[in-house]
Design a protein around this motif. Structure first.
Motif, PDB file in Angstrom:
ATOM      1  N   PRO A 108       5.703  -5.249  -1.881  1.00  0.00           N
ATOM      2  CA  PRO A 108       4.776  -5.168  -3.104  1.00  0.00           C
ATOM      3  C   PRO A 108       5.749  -4.947  -4.494  1.00  0.00           C
ATOM      4  O   PRO A 108       5.248  -5.352  -5.712  1.00  0.00           O
ATOM      5  CB  PRO A 108       3.853  -3.975  -2.799  1.00  0.00           C
ATOM      6  CG  PRO A 108       4.456  -3.375  -1.581  1.00  0.00           C
ATOM      7  CD  PRO A 108       5.487  -4.183  -1.009  1.00  0.00           C
ATOM      8  N   MET A 109       6.863  -4.180  -4.087  1.00  0.00           N
ATOM      9  CA  MET A 109       7.798  -3.572  -5.341  1.00  0.00           C
ATOM     10  C   MET A 109       8.954  -3.269  -4.584  1.00  0.00           C
ATOM     11  O   MET A 109       9.055  -2.882  -3.531  1.00  0.00           O
ATOM     12  CB  MET A 109       7.115  -2.584  -6.092  1.00  0.00           C
ATOM     13  CG  MET A 109       7.731  -2.341  -7.285  1.00  0.00           C
ATOM     14  SD  MET A 109       6.616  -1.376  -8.321  1.00  0.00           S
ATOM     15  CE  MET A 109       7.172  -1.732  -9.916  1.00  0.00           C
ATOM     16  N   SER A 110      10.010  -3.315  -5.320  1.00  0.00           N
ATOM     17  CA  SER A 110      11.432  -2.945  -4.908  1.00  0.00           C
ATOM     18  C   SER A 110      11.950  -1.660  -5.764  1.00  0.00           C
ATOM     19  O   SER A 110      11.797  -1.550  -7.014  1.00  0.00           O
ATOM     20  CB  SER A 110      12.320  -4.232  -4.543  1.00  0.00           C
ATOM     21  OG  SER A 110      12.705  -4.589  -6.007  1.00  0.00           O
ATOM     22  N   THR A 111      13.144  -1.115  -5.159  1.00  0.00           N
ATOM     23  CA  THR A 111      13.866  -0.108  -6.000  1.00  0.00           C
ATOM     24  C   THR A 111      14.600  -0.928  -7.190  1.00  0.00           C
ATOM     25  O   THR A 111      14.677  -0.595  -8.222  1.00  0.00           O
ATOM     26  CB  THR A 111      14.990   0.533  -5.083  1.00  0.00           C
ATOM     27  OG1 THR A 111      14.119   1.155  -4.193  1.00  0.00           O
ATOM     28  CG2 THR A 111      15.708   1.477  -5.880  1.00  0.00           C
ATOM     29  N   ALA A 112      15.125  -2.127  -6.867  1.00  0.00           N
ATOM     30  CA  ALA A 112      15.611  -2.861  -7.897  1.00  0.00           C
ATOM     31  C   ALA A 112      14.595  -3.438  -9.113  1.00  0.00           C
ATOM     32  O   ALA A 112      15.003  -3.066 -10.384  1.00  0.00           O
ATOM     33  CB  ALA A 112      16.127  -4.243  -7.503  1.00  0.00           C
ATOM     34  N   ARG A 145       2.534   3.062  -8.034  1.00  0.00           N
ATOM     35  CA  ARG A 145       1.587   3.788  -7.202  1.00  0.00           C
ATOM     36  C   ARG A 145       1.037   3.234  -6.019  1.00  0.00           C
ATOM     37  O   ARG A 145       0.987   3.609  -5.024  1.00  0.00           O
ATOM     38  CB  ARG A 145       0.307   4.648  -8.170  1.00  0.00           C
ATOM     39  CG  ARG A 145      -0.686   5.311  -7.633  1.00  0.00           C
ATOM     40  CD  ARG A 145      -1.742   5.801  -8.482  1.00  0.00           C
ATOM     41  NE  ARG A 145      -1.322   6.012  -9.795  1.00  0.00           N
ATOM     42  CZ  ARG A 145      -1.771   5.508 -10.910  1.00  0.00           C
ATOM     43  NH1 ARG A 145      -2.448   4.332 -10.868  1.00  0.00           N
ATOM     44  NH2 ARG A 145      -1.268   5.732 -12.339  1.00  0.00           N
ATOM     45  N   GLN A 146       0.618   2.036  -6.444  1.00  0.00           N
ATOM     46  CA  GLN A 146       0.042   0.929  -5.248  1.00  0.00           C
ATOM     47  C   GLN A 146       1.087   0.758  -4.156  1.00  0.00           C
ATOM     48  O   GLN A 146       0.803   0.560  -2.889  1.00  0.00           O
ATOM     49  CB  GLN A 146      -0.433  -0.258  -5.955  1.00  0.00           C
ATOM     50  CG  GLN A 146      -1.727  -0.029  -6.827  1.00  0.00           C
ATOM     51  CD  GLN A 146      -1.904  -1.497  -7.541  1.00  0.00           C
ATOM     52  OE1 GLN A 146      -1.244  -2.535  -7.586  1.00  0.00           O
ATOM     53  NE2 GLN A 146      -3.086  -1.636  -7.739  1.00  0.00           N
ATOM     54  N   ALA A 147       2.385   0.710  -4.437  1.00  0.00           N
ATOM     55  CA  ALA A 147       3.522   0.613  -3.745  1.00  0.00           C
ATOM     56  C   ALA A 147       3.987   1.822  -2.955  1.00  0.00           C
ATOM     57  O   ALA A 147       4.716   1.723  -2.150  1.00  0.00           O
ATOM     58  CB  ALA A 147       4.605  -0.327  -4.468  1.00  0.00           C
ATOM     59  N   GLY A 148       3.610   2.986  -3.524  1.00  0.00           N
ATOM     60  CA  GLY A 148       3.909   4.041  -2.758  1.00  0.00           C
ATOM     61  C   GLY A 148       5.291   4.577  -3.220  1.00  0.00           C
ATOM     62  O   GLY A 148       5.762   5.301  -2.607  1.00  0.00           O
ATOM     63  N   LEU A 149       5.650   4.228  -4.654  1.00  0.00           N
ATOM     64  CA  LEU A 149       7.029   4.556  -4.894  1.00  0.00           C
ATOM     65  C   LEU A 149       6.782   5.663  -6.104  1.00  0.00           C
ATOM     66  O   LEU A 149       6.699   5.225  -7.367  1.00  0.00           O
ATOM     67  CB  LEU A 149       7.500   3.313  -5.791  1.00  0.00           C
ATOM     68  CG  LEU A 149       8.016   2.101  -4.746  1.00  0.00           C
ATOM     69  CD1 LEU A 149       8.348   0.822  -5.402  1.00  0.00           C
ATOM     70  CD2 LEU A 149       9.156   2.438  -3.758  1.00  0.00           C
ATOM     71  N   ALA A 150       6.647   6.996  -5.795  1.00  0.00           N
ATOM     72  CA  ALA A 150       6.400   7.939  -6.459  1.00  0.00           C
ATOM     73  C   ALA A 150       7.529   8.307  -7.646  1.00  0.00           C
ATOM     74  O   ALA A 150       7.319   8.440  -8.884  1.00  0.00           O
ATOM     75  CB  ALA A 150       6.262   9.071  -5.909  1.00  0.00           C
TER      76      ALA A 150
END
Length: 183
Positions: A108-112, A145-150
């Protein structure tokens, strides 16, 4: 960590030795980022920008996320030199490449992507494109938020609060800052 805390202790000869031991092109790309960081922090920022763009172009077809991280470093070097519009362009390219890598792995999303977006939001603020920055930050905070990347959500909410404060919207800025603290 030494690049951030004690950059003068990192020697280029050690980075080059690490590069010679890298087993594949992706790992050599990560070492290239270290070399670029070294150049940008202790050498010639202009050279770092040129090399980073060149290396990123070579890495992008096979390793888009590594290329994205490299462009983010290029953007940071540009920001430190006051080249705000160049930094915005580099960040947009970094974000595009990060999304290519993220989609290829069906994430859904990456750190990059978070790091490229965070740097882009800061560059937009420096460029005084405050509405664009605030709206972008709120959008990306929702995706985080949706990807759990606080961490990404908090960074985006903080930058949105800054943009809104610069726009003179104290109430919205306070709400965004409170949301950031709640993350």
């Amino acid at each position: 960590a030494d690049f951030e805390l004690r950059p003068s202790t990192v020697r280029l000869v050690d980075i080059n030795a690490l590069g010679r031991r890298a087993p594949n092109s992706e790992d050599r790309g990560w070492v290239g980022i270290l070399s670029l960081m070294h150049e940008a922090r202790q050498g010639d920022k202009g050279r770092a920008v040129r090399r980073g763009r060149e290396w990123s172009d070579k890495l992008a077809p096979r390793h888009p996320e590594v290329a994205s991280w490299m462009l983010r470093e290029v953007a940071l070097a540009r920001l430190s030199e006051g080249e705000v519009e160049g930094a915005v362009a580099d960040c947009r390219d970094a974000l595009r490449l990060a999304r290519v890598g993220t989609e290829a792995r069906a994430q859904p999303m990456s750190t990059a992507e978070v790091n490229a977006a965070t740097t882009l939001s800061a560059a937009l603020i420096y460029a005084e494109r405050l509405d664009e920055a605030a709206n972008f930050c709120v959008e990306i905070a929702g995706r985080c938020r949706q990807a759990g990347l606080a961490r990404g959500e908090g960074a985006m909410l903080a930058n949105a609060a800054i943009a809104r404060l610069y726009l003179g919207d104290r109430a919205e800025s306070a709400e965004l800052a409170a949301s950031c603290r709640a993350v």
